[in-house]
Motif scaffolding. Structure first.
Motif, mmCIF file in Angstrom:
data_model
loop_
_atom_site.group_PDB
_atom_site.id
_atom_site.type_symbol
_atom_site.label_atom_id
_atom_site.label_comp_id
_atom_site.label_asym_id
_atom_site.label_seq_id
_atom_site.Cartn_x
_atom_site.Cartn_y
_atom_site.Cartn_z
ATOM 1 N N TRP A 61 42.044 26.007 41.920
ATOM 2 C CA TRP A 61 42.716 27.195 41.411
ATOM 3 C C TRP A 61 41.813 28.406 41.463
ATOM 4 O O TRP A 61 40.604 28.305 41.647
ATOM 5 N N GLY A 62 42.437 29.557 41.316
ATOM 6 C CA GLY A 62 41.736 30.824 41.221
ATOM 7 C C GLY A 62 42.622 31.809 40.475
ATOM 8 O O GLY A 62 43.802 31.533 40.250
ATOM 9 N N SER A 73 50.338 40.883 34.393
ATOM 10 C CA SER A 73 48.947 41.306 34.211
ATOM 11 C C SER A 73 47.940 40.548 35.049
ATOM 12 O O SER A 73 46.745 40.801 34.937
ATOM 13 N N GLY A 74 48.380 39.591 35.866
ATOM 14 C CA GLY A 74 47.421 38.844 36.664
ATOM 15 C C GLY A 74 48.100 37.834 37.555
ATOM 16 O O GLY A 74 49.326 37.678 37.526
ATOM 17 N N VAL A 75 47.280 37.164 38.337
ATOM 18 C CA VAL A 75 47.753 36.175 39.302
ATOM 19 C C VAL A 75 46.928 34.902 39.161
ATOM 20 O O VAL A 75 45.700 34.971 39.033
ATOM 21 N N VAL A 76 47.602 33.762 39.190
ATOM 22 C CA VAL A 76 46.947 32.452 39.225
ATOM 23 C C VAL A 76 47.436 31.753 40.480
ATOM 24 O O VAL A 76 48.636 31.717 40.752
ATOM 25 N N THR A 77 46.499 31.216 41.254
ATOM 26 C CA THR A 77 46.867 30.453 42.444
ATOM 27 C C THR A 77 46.384 29.015 42.295
ATOM 28 O O THR A 77 45.305 28.768 41.755
ATOM 29 N N PHE A 78 47.207 28.090 42.749
ATOM 30 C CA PHE A 78 46.840 26.680 42.826
ATOM 31 C C PHE A 78 46.963 26.276 44.286
ATOM 32 O O PHE A 78 47.920 26.669 44.966
ATOM 33 N N GLU A 102 35.814 27.304 42.219
ATOM 34 C CA GLU A 102 34.526 27.776 42.703
ATOM 35 C C GLU A 102 34.292 29.172 42.137
ATOM 36 O O GLU A 102 35.227 29.965 42.026
ATOM 37 N N VAL A 103 33.045 29.449 41.796
ATOM 38 C CA VAL A 103 32.674 30.730 41.203
ATOM 39 C C VAL A 103 31.374 31.188 41.847
ATOM 40 O O VAL A 103 30.458 30.374 42.032
ATOM 41 N N LEU A 104 31.293 32.464 42.155
ATOM 42 C CA LEU A 104 30.018 32.988 42.618
ATOM 43 C C LEU A 104 28.994 32.783 41.508
ATOM 44 O O LEU A 104 29.263 33.069 40.336
ATOM 45 N N ALA A 105 27.833 32.252 41.859
ATOM 46 C CA ALA A 105 26.830 31.900 40.846
ATOM 47 C C ALA A 105 26.451 33.086 39.971
ATOM 48 O O ALA A 105 26.178 32.926 38.784
ATOM 49 N N GLY A 106 26.460 34.272 40.514
ATOM 50 C CA GLY A 106 26.090 35.460 39.758
ATOM 51 C C GLY A 106 27.167 35.960 38.809
ATOM 52 O O GLY A 106 26.917 36.880 38.028
#
Length: 169
Positions: free
Chosen positions: A79-80, A62-67, A121-125
């Motif tokens: 990570w993302g 159901s998803g992907v996690v990257t380190f 990191e996350v887009l501020a919006g």
């Protein structure tokens, strides 16, 4: 649950990553083609500094996690993640999966990977993801501006630091 991504996961991973809402929340917003995806996979699958994991929710991929940034000398990494938005919306499991993937990523980072600090990191919006990270204990540590698709956007940096265990002190 997280497991190592395999070659046969690539078609689903590409479909999930190219979802318009996933692209809109990412630093790479164009539709990724199969050749570009294959080049990315060839570059990351055997890179000791990176991990690409598949998140399974209710027994379904159901998803992907990257380190990234993994090194033996330094227990800090970035990570993302992204999810199968269409599949999880259809099953009514999207909210539960948001919490599940965050929980699984943190557990993997501070368990099997042995990290002491996890960064992102996350887009501020992107307020929903910022709130999710905050709920799990990430602190916003700063930010910067970058150009994304010709526009300058704000990016928030986040960090989660595990408190040292007594037996490690």
């Amino acid at each position: 649950m997280l497991r190592q991504a395999q070659d046969d996961d690539l078609p689903a991973m590409l479909r999930w990553r190219n979802h318009p809402k996933v692209r809109a929340a990412s630093f790479t917003t164009h539709v990724i083609g199969e050749d570009e995806h294959a080049r990315w996979w060839a570059g990351v699958r055997d890179d000791p500094a990176r991990r690409v994991l598949v998140y399974e929710h209710g027994g379904t991929a159901s998803g992907v996690v990257t380190f990234s940034g993994l090194t033996p000398e330094r227990p800090i990494a970035s990570w993302g993640f992204y999810l199968d938005l269409d599949g999880l919306e259809r099953s009514g499991e999207l909210l539960a999966a948001w919490f599940g993937i965050e929980r699984a990523a943190i557990h993997h980072a501070f368990g099997p990977l042995g990290l002491t600090t996890l960064r992102g990191e996350v887009l501020a919006g992107n307020q929903p993801v910022r709130l999710l990270h905050s709920r799990f204990g990430f602190k916003e540590t700063g930010g910067y501006r970058r150009v994304l698709d010709g526009a300058t956007v704000d990016v928030v940096t986040i960090e989660f630091t595990r408190a040292p265990r007594e037996e490690e002190a």
